[in-house]
Design an enzyme around this catalytic site. Structure first.
Site, PDB file in Angstrom:
ATOM      1  N   HIS A 185       0.813  -1.221   0.000  1.00 51.18           N
ATOM      2  CA  HIS A 185       0.000   0.000   0.000  1.00 51.18           C
ATOM      3  C   HIS A 185       0.849   1.276   0.000  1.00 51.18           C
ATOM      4  CE1 HIS A 185      -3.669  -2.216   0.399  1.00 51.18           C
ATOM      5  NE2 HIS A 185      -3.376  -2.680   1.596  1.00 51.18           N
TER       6      HIS A 185
ATOM      7  N   ASP B 196      -2.980 -10.644  -2.510  1.00 52.06           N
ATOM      8  CA  ASP B 196      -3.560 -10.142  -1.273  1.00 52.06           C
ATOM      9  C   ASP B 196      -5.031  -9.791  -1.512  1.00 52.06           C
ATOM     10  OD1 ASP B 196      -4.183  -7.877   0.787  1.00 52.06           O
ATOM     11  OD2 ASP B 196      -2.228  -8.587   1.463  1.00 52.06           O
TER      12      ASP B 196
ATOM     13  N   HIS C 206      -6.530  -7.288  -0.505  1.00 52.03           N
ATOM     14  CA  HIS C 206      -6.603  -5.847  -0.744  1.00 52.03           C
ATOM     15  C   HIS C 206      -5.764  -5.478  -1.972  1.00 52.03           C
ATOM     16  CE1 HIS C 206      -7.155  -6.424   3.659  1.00 52.03           C
ATOM     17  NE2 HIS C 206      -8.136  -5.560   3.475  1.00 52.03           N
TER      18      HIS C 206
ATOM     19  N   ASP D 245      -4.421 -12.808   3.542  1.00 49.81           N
ATOM     20  CA  ASP D 245      -5.745 -12.395   3.987  1.00 49.81           C
ATOM     21  C   ASP D 245      -6.800 -12.733   2.942  1.00 49.81           C
ATOM     22  OD1 ASP D 245      -4.658 -10.557   2.242  1.00 49.81           O
ATOM     23  OD2 ASP D 245      -4.872  -8.834   3.581  1.00 49.81           O
TER      24      ASP D 245
END
Length: 310
Positions: free
Chosen positions: A125, A162, A164, A249
């Site tokens: 990120h 991931d 995200h 995740d």
């Protein structure tokens, strides 16, 4: 021969009580890989502090200075975004970057065929001038630039599974056709980027592939996206190195995501990317830990993933 970056220094970044990106993530991974006998079957990669110039391959120097100052001033969170920090966070973050760069060096020198880097804090990120989403510096993006600068790699493929979207990695390479970035991720979900029509711009047009899926998506859809779209794109791109932003995740029962991948699914995805690495880049593949917040599930998925790399 698989290399493993698994050092207790990454347990010194402590976001605080109750934080999902906890020290216990690394403790659980270390315990699981050791008990499974995987540590004994791999060669060790050692951490090192990345230099300012290395971090600046992907981050603005003003941001690097800000992150350092935030930590040294005792802030509980980065001033640029939602990343909790402690007094050791900057030092650990540059050791995470440096350790991943050591893995890149080992793979290009032929000392290892592939590698897994169990580093914290995560990185995908982190944007050029902004740490956010638990991340300070973009470990995998800097690894790609290091491979190009130090080892003459022309083209790098980054695959982010991931749950995200890796918005930071996308931002860094969005206008750069020498790095192909592909992401499977839940949408809508933090950071609310990664729409299918985000495909790159300028020289990077077509070098970004976003594959967003709704909550509760499992292997039938994600696996099909790999075989039908992602792997053919890699075949066309012909990278000199494949990097995985390995966020777990996306596993079933993670508290921060609603995908339904299993340990066996991660093995299958890993093997698909290993086949691509064998076809295009002399088996060179490096996997870097991102998310994964169910401790038992994280430990199990990482063990399955690294077992598939051996």
């Amino acid at each position: 021969m698989t290399a493993l970056l698994l050092d207790p220094i990454y347990q010194q970044h402590d976001p605080g009580p109750g934080h999902p990106e906890s020290v216990q993530r690394h403790v659980a991974i270390t315990k699981a890989l050791t008990e499974a006998g995987i540590v004994a079957k791999t060669q060790s990669i050692h951490p090192r502090a990345a230099t300012l110039d290395e971090i600046a391959l992907c981050h603005d120097r003003a941001y690097i200075a800000t992150a350092k100052a935030d930590v040294e001033s005792g802030l509980e969170d980065l001033s640029t975004g939602d990343t909790s920090i402690c007094s050791r966070s900057y030092d650990v973050a540059i050791q995470a970057v440096g350790g991943v760069l050591n893995a890149v060096d080992a793979v290009f020198a032929g000392r290892a065929r592939n590698a897994f880097c169990a580093v914290r804090p995560p990185g995908h990120h982190a944007r050029p001038a902004q740490g956010m989403g638990f991340c300070l510096f973009n470990n995998i993006a800097i690894a790609a630039r290091h491979a190009q600068k130090q080892h003459g790699a022309q083209k790098i493929a980054i695959v982010d599974w991931d749950v995200h979207h890796g918005n930071g990695t996308q931002d860094i390479f969005y206008e750069d056709g020498s790095v192909f970035f592909a992401s499977t991720h839940q949408s809508p979900l933090y950071p609310f980027t990664g729409h299918a029509d985000e495909t790159g711009s300028g020289k990077g047009k077509g070098s970004t592939l976003n594959l967003p899926f709704p909550a509760r998506t499992g292997m039938s859809d994600i696996g099909a996206a790999f075989t039908d779209r992602l792997l053919p794109a890699i075949d066309q791109f012909k990278p000199d190195l494949i990097l995985i932003s390995a966020g777990f995740d996306s596993r079933i029962d993670d508290p921060l995501g609603q995908f339904r991948l299993t340990d066996d699914d991660f093995v299958a995805l890993t093997k698909l990317l290993l086949e691509s690495a064998a076809a295009h880049c002399q088996n060179r593949l490096i996997s870097v830990l991102e998310g994964g917040y169910n401790l038992k599930g994280l430990a199990s998925a990482v063990t399955s993933h690294v077992g598939a790399l051996l």
